[in-house]
Design a protein around this motif. Structure first.
Motif, PDB file in Angstrom:
ATOM      1  N   ILE A 142       0.838  -1.202   0.000  1.00  0.00           N
ATOM      2  CA  ILE A 142       0.000   0.000   0.000  1.00  0.00           C
ATOM      3  C   ILE A 142       0.870   1.248   0.000  1.00  0.00           C
ATOM      4  CG2 ILE A 142      -0.228   0.033   2.508  1.00  0.00           C
ATOM      5  CD1 ILE A 142      -3.106   1.075   2.092  1.00  0.00           C
ATOM      6  N   LEU A 143       0.464   2.237  -0.774  1.00  0.00           N
ATOM      7  CA  LEU A 143       1.113   3.538  -0.811  1.00  0.00           C
ATOM      8  C   LEU A 143       0.099   4.592  -0.401  1.00  0.00           C
ATOM      9  CD1 LEU A 143       3.162   3.506  -4.159  1.00  0.00           C
ATOM     10  CD2 LEU A 143       4.041   3.242  -1.835  1.00  0.00           C
ATOM     11  N   VAL A 144       0.570   5.622   0.270  1.00  0.00           N
ATOM     12  CA  VAL A 144      -0.299   6.712   0.683  1.00  0.00           C
ATOM     13  C   VAL A 144       0.160   7.988  -0.019  1.00  0.00           C
ATOM     14  CG1 VAL A 144      -1.163   8.096   2.597  1.00  0.00           C
ATOM     15  CG2 VAL A 144      -0.723   5.648   2.912  1.00  0.00           C
ATOM     16  N   SER A 145      -0.752   8.607  -0.772  1.00  0.00           N
ATOM     17  CA  SER A 145      -0.446   9.866  -1.454  1.00  0.00           C
ATOM     18  C   SER A 145      -1.756  10.560  -1.773  1.00  0.00           C
ATOM     19  CB  SER A 145       0.337   9.623  -2.739  1.00  0.00           C
ATOM     20  OG  SER A 145       0.584  10.832  -3.410  1.00  0.00           O
ATOM     21  N   SER A 146      -1.873  11.819  -1.419  1.00  0.00           N
ATOM     22  CA  SER A 146      -3.122  12.532  -1.644  1.00  0.00           C
ATOM     23  C   SER A 146      -3.148  13.285  -2.960  1.00  0.00           C
ATOM     24  CB  SER A 146      -3.375  13.516  -0.495  1.00  0.00           C
ATOM     25  OG  SER A 146      -2.297  14.428  -0.390  1.00  0.00           O
ATOM     26  N   GLU A 147      -1.996  13.759  -3.441  1.00  0.00           N
ATOM     27  CA  GLU A 147      -1.977  14.578  -4.644  1.00  0.00           C
ATOM     28  C   GLU A 147      -1.038  14.026  -5.714  1.00  0.00           C
ATOM     29  OE1 GLU A 147      -4.023  16.922  -5.378  1.00  0.00           O
ATOM     30  OE2 GLU A 147      -5.018  16.907  -3.436  1.00  0.00           O
ATOM     31  N   ASP A 148       0.284  14.128  -5.476  1.00  0.00           N
ATOM     32  CA  ASP A 148       1.267  13.768  -6.504  1.00  0.00           C
ATOM     33  C   ASP A 148       1.476  12.250  -6.544  1.00  0.00           C
ATOM     34  OD1 ASP A 148       3.172  13.737  -8.418  1.00  0.00           O
ATOM     35  OD2 ASP A 148       4.575  15.077  -7.405  1.00  0.00           O
ATOM     36  N   LYS A 149       0.487  11.556  -7.086  1.00  0.00           N
ATOM     37  CA  LYS A 149       0.570  10.093  -7.141  1.00  0.00           C
ATOM     38  C   LYS A 149       1.616   9.629  -8.138  1.00  0.00           C
ATOM     39  CE  LYS A 149      -4.116   9.009  -5.586  1.00  0.00           C
ATOM     40  NZ  LYS A 149      -5.387   8.312  -5.883  1.00  0.00           N
ATOM     41  N   VAL A 150       1.835  10.398  -9.199  1.00  0.00           N
ATOM     42  CA  VAL A 150       2.832  10.022 -10.199  1.00  0.00           C
ATOM     43  C   VAL A 150       4.218   9.928  -9.557  1.00  0.00           C
ATOM     44  CG1 VAL A 150       4.075  10.798 -12.249  1.00  0.00           C
ATOM     45  CG2 VAL A 150       1.599  10.890 -12.207  1.00  0.00           C
ATOM     46  N   HIS A 151       4.602  10.965  -8.804  1.00  0.00           N
ATOM     47  CA  HIS A 151       5.922  10.977  -8.161  1.00  0.00           C
ATOM     48  C   HIS A 151       6.048   9.805  -7.187  1.00  0.00           C
ATOM     49  CE1 HIS A 151       9.610  12.595  -6.428  1.00  0.00           C
ATOM     50  NE2 HIS A 151       9.073  12.425  -5.219  1.00  0.00           N
ATOM     51  N   THR A 152       4.992   9.581  -6.418  1.00  0.00           N
ATOM     52  CA  THR A 152       5.025   8.491  -5.435  1.00  0.00           C
ATOM     53  C   THR A 152       5.155   7.137  -6.120  1.00  0.00           C
ATOM     54  OG1 THR A 152       3.607   9.774  -3.948  1.00  0.00           O
ATOM     55  CG2 THR A 152       3.780   7.418  -3.518  1.00  0.00           C
ATOM     56  N   LEU A 153       4.379   6.944  -7.201  1.00  0.00           N
ATOM     57  CA  LEU A 153       4.396   5.653  -7.887  1.00  0.00           C
ATOM     58  C   LEU A 153       5.697   5.444  -8.659  1.00  0.00           C
ATOM     59  CD1 LEU A 153       2.974   3.067  -8.538  1.00  0.00           C
ATOM     60  CD2 LEU A 153       1.701   4.218 -10.344  1.00  0.00           C
ATOM     61  N   GLU A 154       6.255   6.511  -9.207  1.00  0.00           N
ATOM     62  CA  GLU A 154       7.518   6.366  -9.939  1.00  0.00           C
ATOM     63  C   GLU A 154       8.639   5.907  -9.025  1.00  0.00           C
ATOM     64  OE1 GLU A 154       8.070  10.054 -12.010  1.00  0.00           O
ATOM     65  OE2 GLU A 154       7.061   9.281 -13.819  1.00  0.00           O
ATOM     66  N   GLY A 155       8.583   6.330  -7.775  1.00  0.00           N
ATOM     67  CA  GLY A 155       9.562   5.840  -6.815  1.00  0.00           C
ATOM     68  C   GLY A 155       9.451   4.333  -6.644  1.00  0.00           C
ATOM     69  N   LYS A 156       8.211   3.832  -6.608  1.00  0.00           N
ATOM     70  CA  LYS A 156       7.981   2.387  -6.476  1.00  0.00           C
ATOM     71  C   LYS A 156       8.413   1.656  -7.739  1.00  0.00           C
ATOM     72  CE  LYS A 156       6.556  -1.102  -4.066  1.00  0.00           C
ATOM     73  NZ  LYS A 156       7.257  -1.467  -2.814  1.00  0.00           N
TER      74      LYS A 156
END
Length: 411
Positions: free
Chosen positions: A317-331
């Motif tokens: 699970i990842l938690v992100s309210s706005e910049d989901k692209v940045h969060t997912l690219e890290g994954k």
């Protein structure tokens, strides 16, 4: 090749000028209301041919001629320009020829028209490119689509007591299918013609003309409701899904709120949080995991109940309210994956950027307007009511189709 009148003997010459594709999409369909934007295999019907036309690269412009604002919105979402037709050519009795002539009068720069039928969802860019060459380089003034059929035709009985007679066979020597070439029939997928043919000959098929024979599996036409389920299966198997090939999916990303749940949250008088998950969706996720696909859940808020459910399902699970692209690219970097290996289902504006980048994308039926515009697979179900499982089945089907097509090419 089938040809036209005595002009067929004229020498071939290249035909130059602005080449426009036009899709006629009136809002007043009698058979199926707003048929042209009804979802077929998760995509508005007109979207299938617009995607093929635009990706073919054969046209200088791609237009939709319509009288309906909702059809216009869908057309623009797929990248087409909109020609708002007049009331005179928006009636039940108006012909395609009259509608195209009106378009040409308003667009004098157009010298060649590719009239593509919205109801032919299995059209492929390669077919369009070949037909464009036949007009641009081979000098044909008109090219239309046909399909080969192996059907025996008989005369119609008009009055009681009459006898029927065969049209295209000898009953005493019925040929086997493999010994008979069959016959060519217009399948209605497209009619390409020059301005001269349309405006001067007052016709869509005249001058130096020929046909283009489409593959039987691509020859699909939707006219009435009974055609819909058959066409849906055909387009899932033989339709054109975009420029990039679906080779593999390694990561499935699902937005929890509004996709895995219905977006509602319940609180007890003690402040305890309750959320409902659809077990059918959970079973769908298990199918992905059995295929070795990583499932990642996205939450807009740090929720212990979401973490607990993710743990039970064996998902990260990842938690992100706005910049989901940045969060997912890290994954993605962590897993050494690319966006081409991602299937993503989301429903809010915060999901749009990820939906745009993902190779396979889906949205629940009740997703926000911006998410619905991303040319995604639009589920028949709302979020929390089976949309995730539906999208899972779509992803697995796409992988199966891609594998079958790949094996056919290597044979």
């Amino acid at each position: 090749m089938a040809t036209g009148n005595d002009q067929t003997t004229a020498a071939c010459s290249t035909i130059k000028g602005h080449f426009a594709a036009i899709v006629l999409a009136r809002g007043g369909s009698k058979g199926i209301p707003l048929k042209n934007i009804k979802e077929l295999a998760g995509v508005p019907l007109i979207g299938w041919v617009l995607r093929a036309a635009i990706d073919s690269g054969a046209f200088d412009s791609v237009w939709v001629s319509t009288d309906h604002s909702e059809i216009a919105k869908v057309a623009e979402n797929f990248g087409a320009s909109v020609h708002y037709r007049s009331p005179e050519v928006s009636t039940d009795n108006a012909s395609s020829l009259e509608t195209i002539q009106e378009f040409l009068r308003k667009h004098p720069e157009v010298q060649i028209v590719g009239n593509i039928q919205a109801t032919s969802p299995c059209l492929h860019p390669e077919d369009i490119r070949k037909v464009a060459k036949m007009i641009r380089e081979d000098g044909y003034e008109c090219v239309f689509a046909v399909a080969r059929q192996h059907k025996f035709r008989w005369s119609e009985i008009e009055q009681q007591g009459e006898e029927t007679k065969p049209f295209n066979l000898n009953p005493y020597k019925r040929p086997r299918r493999q010994d008979w070439k069959g016959e060519l029939y217009e399948n209605g997928s497209f009619y390409f013609a020059t301005r001269r043919i349309i405006m001067e000959e007052n016709c869509l098929q005249a001058g130096r003309m020929t046909y283009y024979e489409m593959k039987p599996e691509h020859s699909v036409d939707i006219d009435v409701d009974i055609d819909w389920p058959v066409a849906e299966q055909r387009v899932l198997r033989y339709g054109y899904f975009g420029k990039e090939k679906i080779e593999e999916v390694k990561l499935f990303v699902c937005s929890i709120d509004g996709c895995l749940t219905n977006g509602q949250m319940y609180l007890s008088n003690k402040g305890e949080e309750f959320v409902a998950y659809n077990m059918k969706d959970c079973e769908g996720i298990k199918r992905l995991q059995k295929q070795g696909i990583i499932v990642l859940l996205f939450s807009c808020r740090d929720s212990e109940i979401h973490k607990l459910q993710a743990h039970k399902m064996g998902c990260k699970i990842l938690v992100s309210s706005e910049d989901k692209v940045h969060t997912l690219e890290g994954k993605l970097n962590e897993e050494k994956l690319t966006w081409k290996q991602v299937a993503y289902i989301g429903n809010e504006e915060s999901d749009v950027a990820c939906l745009t980048k993902a190779r396979i994308k889906g949205v629940p039926k009740d997703a926000c307007a911006e998410a619905l515009k991303t040319s995604s697979y639009i589920c028949k179900n709302n979020g929390g009511y089976g949309a995730v499982r539906e999208f899972v089945e779509y992803v697995l089907l796409m992988l199966q189709v891609a594998k079958a097509q790949s094996s056919q090419k290597t044979v």
